[in-house]
Enzyme design. Sequence first.
Site, mmCIF file in Angstrom:
data_model
loop_
_atom_site.group_PDB
_atom_site.id
_atom_site.type_symbol
_atom_site.label_atom_id
_atom_site.label_comp_id
_atom_site.label_asym_id
_atom_site.label_seq_id
_atom_site.Cartn_x
_atom_site.Cartn_y
_atom_site.Cartn_z
ATOM 1 N N HIS A 13 0.976 -1.293 -0.021
ATOM 2 C CA HIS A 13 -0.037 -0.166 -0.115
ATOM 3 C C HIS A 13 0.810 1.129 0.043
ATOM 4 O O HIS A 13 1.554 1.399 0.916
ATOM 5 C CB HIS A 13 -0.952 0.058 1.339
ATOM 6 C CG HIS A 13 -1.831 1.146 1.331
ATOM 7 N ND1 HIS A 13 -3.117 1.041 1.494
ATOM 8 C CD2 HIS A 13 -1.741 2.504 1.235
ATOM 9 C CE1 HIS A 13 -3.609 2.163 1.727
ATOM 10 N NE2 HIS A 13 -2.853 3.126 1.167
ATOM 11 N N HIS A 15 1.543 5.343 -1.618
ATOM 12 C CA HIS A 15 1.162 6.603 -2.386
ATOM 13 C C HIS A 15 2.405 7.248 -3.124
ATOM 14 O O HIS A 15 3.480 7.579 -2.228
ATOM 15 C CB HIS A 15 0.431 7.684 -1.562
ATOM 16 C CG HIS A 15 -0.717 7.280 -0.845
ATOM 17 N ND1 HIS A 15 -2.172 7.424 -1.709
ATOM 18 C CD2 HIS A 15 -0.983 6.297 0.304
ATOM 19 C CE1 HIS A 15 -2.808 6.666 -1.012
ATOM 20 N NE2 HIS A 15 -2.163 6.238 0.115
ATOM 21 N N ARG A 17 2.100 9.468 -5.772
ATOM 22 C CA ARG A 17 1.750 10.685 -6.166
ATOM 23 C C ARG A 17 2.134 10.890 -7.781
ATOM 24 O O ARG A 17 2.261 9.845 -8.260
ATOM 25 C CB ARG A 17 2.393 12.087 -5.198
ATOM 26 C CG ARG A 17 2.162 11.887 -3.930
ATOM 27 C CD ARG A 17 0.770 11.666 -3.584
ATOM 28 N NE ARG A 17 0.689 11.852 -2.017
ATOM 29 C CZ ARG A 17 -0.375 11.491 -1.402
ATOM 30 N NH1 ARG A 17 -1.434 10.707 -1.850
ATOM 31 N NH2 ARG A 17 -0.632 11.740 -0.127
ATOM 32 N N ASN A 41 -5.171 7.527 -5.947
ATOM 33 C CA ASN A 41 -6.021 8.644 -5.533
ATOM 34 C C ASN A 41 -5.158 9.640 -6.013
ATOM 35 O O ASN A 41 -5.039 10.572 -5.191
ATOM 36 C CB ASN A 41 -6.357 8.644 -4.075
ATOM 37 C CG ASN A 41 -5.037 8.710 -3.236
ATOM 38 O OD1 ASN A 41 -4.014 7.979 -3.519
ATOM 39 N ND2 ASN A 41 -5.396 9.220 -1.975
ATOM 40 N N LYS A 99 -9.212 -0.532 -5.887
ATOM 41 C CA LYS A 99 -9.382 0.235 -4.614
ATOM 42 C C LYS A 99 -10.696 0.861 -4.261
ATOM 43 O O LYS A 99 -11.027 1.397 -4.972
ATOM 44 C CB LYS A 99 -8.225 1.228 -4.534
ATOM 45 C CG LYS A 99 -8.216 2.149 -3.283
ATOM 46 C CD LYS A 99 -7.690 1.362 -2.124
ATOM 47 C CE LYS A 99 -7.804 2.095 -0.580
ATOM 48 N NZ LYS A 99 -6.602 2.256 0.021
ATOM 49 N N HIS A 136 -10.562 0.872 1.895
ATOM 50 C CA HIS A 136 -10.451 1.735 2.767
ATOM 51 C C HIS A 136 -11.354 1.556 3.712
ATOM 52 O O HIS A 136 -12.460 2.134 3.491
ATOM 53 C CB HIS A 136 -10.195 3.161 2.221
ATOM 54 C CG HIS A 136 -9.816 4.168 3.282
ATOM 55 N ND1 HIS A 136 -8.669 4.976 3.469
ATOM 56 C CD2 HIS A 136 -10.592 4.656 4.451
ATOM 57 C CE1 HIS A 136 -8.836 5.636 4.398
ATOM 58 N NE2 HIS A 136 -9.988 5.855 5.248
ATOM 59 N N HIS A 174 -4.610 -0.908 5.893
ATOM 60 C CA HIS A 174 -3.994 -0.139 7.046
ATOM 61 C C HIS A 174 -5.125 -0.305 8.221
ATOM 62 O O HIS A 174 -5.812 0.724 8.711
ATOM 63 C CB HIS A 174 -3.901 1.549 6.805
ATOM 64 C CG HIS A 174 -4.922 2.037 5.810
ATOM 65 N ND1 HIS A 174 -6.443 2.041 6.025
ATOM 66 C CD2 HIS A 174 -4.701 2.903 4.777
ATOM 67 C CE1 HIS A 174 -6.827 2.522 5.115
ATOM 68 N NE2 HIS A 174 -6.112 3.148 4.347
ATOM 69 N N LEU A 219 -4.967 8.803 7.993
ATOM 70 C CA LEU A 219 -6.430 8.379 8.153
ATOM 71 C C LEU A 219 -6.036 6.991 7.485
ATOM 72 O O LEU A 219 -5.488 6.691 6.574
ATOM 73 C CB LEU A 219 -7.271 9.041 7.072
ATOM 74 C CG LEU A 219 -7.639 10.271 7.701
ATOM 75 C CD1 LEU A 219 -8.646 11.268 6.593
ATOM 76 C CD2 LEU A 219 -8.736 10.175 8.958
ATOM 77 N N ASP A 247 1.373 2.451 3.548
ATOM 78 C CA ASP A 247 0.514 3.902 3.362
ATOM 79 C C ASP A 247 1.478 5.005 3.532
ATOM 80 O O ASP A 247 1.094 6.256 3.902
ATOM 81 C CB ASP A 247 -0.300 3.861 4.481
ATOM 82 C CG ASP A 247 -1.617 4.923 3.944
ATOM 83 O OD1 ASP A 247 -1.685 5.279 2.679
ATOM 84 O OD2 ASP A 247 -2.455 5.160 4.808
ATOM 85 N N HIS A 251 2.802 14.646 1.767
ATOM 86 C CA HIS A 251 2.107 15.745 1.428
ATOM 87 C C HIS A 251 3.129 16.886 1.696
ATOM 88 O O HIS A 251 4.173 16.651 2.633
ATOM 89 C CB HIS A 251 1.124 15.948 2.407
ATOM 90 C CG HIS A 251 -0.119 15.120 2.232
ATOM 91 N ND1 HIS A 251 -1.025 15.412 1.204
ATOM 92 C CD2 HIS A 251 -0.465 14.080 2.792
ATOM 93 C CE1 HIS A 251 -1.941 14.518 1.042
ATOM 94 N NE2 HIS A 251 -1.716 13.684 2.154
ATOM 95 N N ALA A 263 -3.944 14.548 5.592
ATOM 96 C CA ALA A 263 -3.694 13.249 6.231
ATOM 97 C C ALA A 263 -2.614 12.640 5.797
ATOM 98 O O ALA A 263 -2.784 12.293 4.523
ATOM 99 C CB ALA A 263 -5.130 12.528 6.403
#
Length: 348
Positions: A13, A15, A17, A41, A99, A136, A174, A219, A247, A251, A263
Site C-alpha cells: 500500500h 502513495h 503521487r 487517488n 481500490k 479503505h 491499514h 487516516l 501507506d 504531502h 492526512a
Amino acid sequence: MQILTMRRPDDWHLHLRDGDMLEAVLPHSSAHFGRAIIMPNLVPPVIDVDAANAYRARIEKALPSGHDFTPLMTLYLTETTKADDVVAGYESGAITAVKLYPAGATTNSQSGVRDIETVYPVLERMAEAGVPLCVHGEETDPAVDIFDREAVFIDRVLAPMRQRFPELRIIMEHVTTRDGVDFVRDGPDGIAATITTHHLIINRNAILAGGIRPHYYCLPVAKREEHRLALRAAATSGNERFFLGTDSAPHLDPAKVSACGCAGVFSSINTMGCLAHVFEQEAALDRLEAFASLNGPRFYGLAANEAKITMIRREAPVVFPEKIETRSGPVTVFDPMFAIHWDVDTGA
Ligand code: DOR
Ligand code: ZN
C-alpha cells in the site's frame, strides 16, 4: 553487529503521487522494495485501465537507473466503473487490484463510492475473476465518531460484503483497531489486512498530547494504545493474513502544517529500520520476513522476490533526514521518536 538476511520486501500500500513528488519519493521506495501496490487517488483519480497504464509509464520513467522495482497498479472504484474494464485489466496484467474508497473518507476520495450496493455488480464479477479488492475501511457517516469509523465500517459494510461475496478476495487496508484485527484473523479465508509502520509505533497521543502534531495525522487516524498493541501482536505473529502496507503518503509541509492539514505520513525512507526495531522489541525478528516479504505475495498469488536484502544492526544510530526536498518544497519524514539502529544493505 547483528545481521538479518531476508527476501526483498514489498510494500502492499503506497502513495507515489505524480510529477515532482513522484520523482522525489519513488527512489526511497525502490531502494528497498521489490514491488508496491500503487494507490490510485491522484487528481484526477486512476479510474480506468488506460489511466493506470499511463501512470505506470510515468512511474517507470521516474525510476532511478539500477533500481529493480515493479509498480503494481490499482484502479479507483467509482459508481460508474465498468466490470469488463476491471476484469480485462486484471487478466492482461495491467492492474493487480481495485481500490474502494468510501466517498469522503480521505485524501481525494470524493469520486469514491457513496452507496456500496451500486458497485455490487462489479464486486460480483471481481469475485468470479479473482480480482483483489483493497478497502479503505472507514464509515463516512458524519454522525459516527472518527475514532469509531473503522469498527462501524466493519459492521455496516465489510461484514455484509463478505457474506454476499464469500469468494471475493479482500484486503482491509491499514487496519488500525483490535476490532479490525479480530475480524480479519478470525473469519473465513479470503481476507487479509495490511498494517502500516506508523500504526505499529504511535497511538493517538502522538497527534494530540502536549500540542497538535500534524505530521502524525493520517487516516485512519491512530487509535488508543490497546489498538496499537493488537496491531503489533498481529504483525509480529507470523499469521499469513497480516502483511506490510506502509501507506507512505507524502504531502508538502505547508499542506500538513495548516489550519486544516492533510492526512498522511511519509515513511518509505525509514520504514524497514523502524520495522526491525519494532520486531526486535517484540522478540520477533525471525518473523519480519513473513510480514514484509512473504505473506503479501502469498495472498496476492505472486511469488516472493528472489532477491535478498541484509539488515544490519549498527552500534551508532542510522541518520535519516528530517525532511526530503522535492522541486515543489519539503516533505517531513516520519519520526518514530526512537533512535533507529537497523540499516538496510541491498547489496546494490
Ligand atoms: O493518511 C492517509 N493519507 N490516508 C489515506 O487514506 C490517504 C492518504 C493520502 O493519500 O494522503
Ligand atoms: Zn493510503
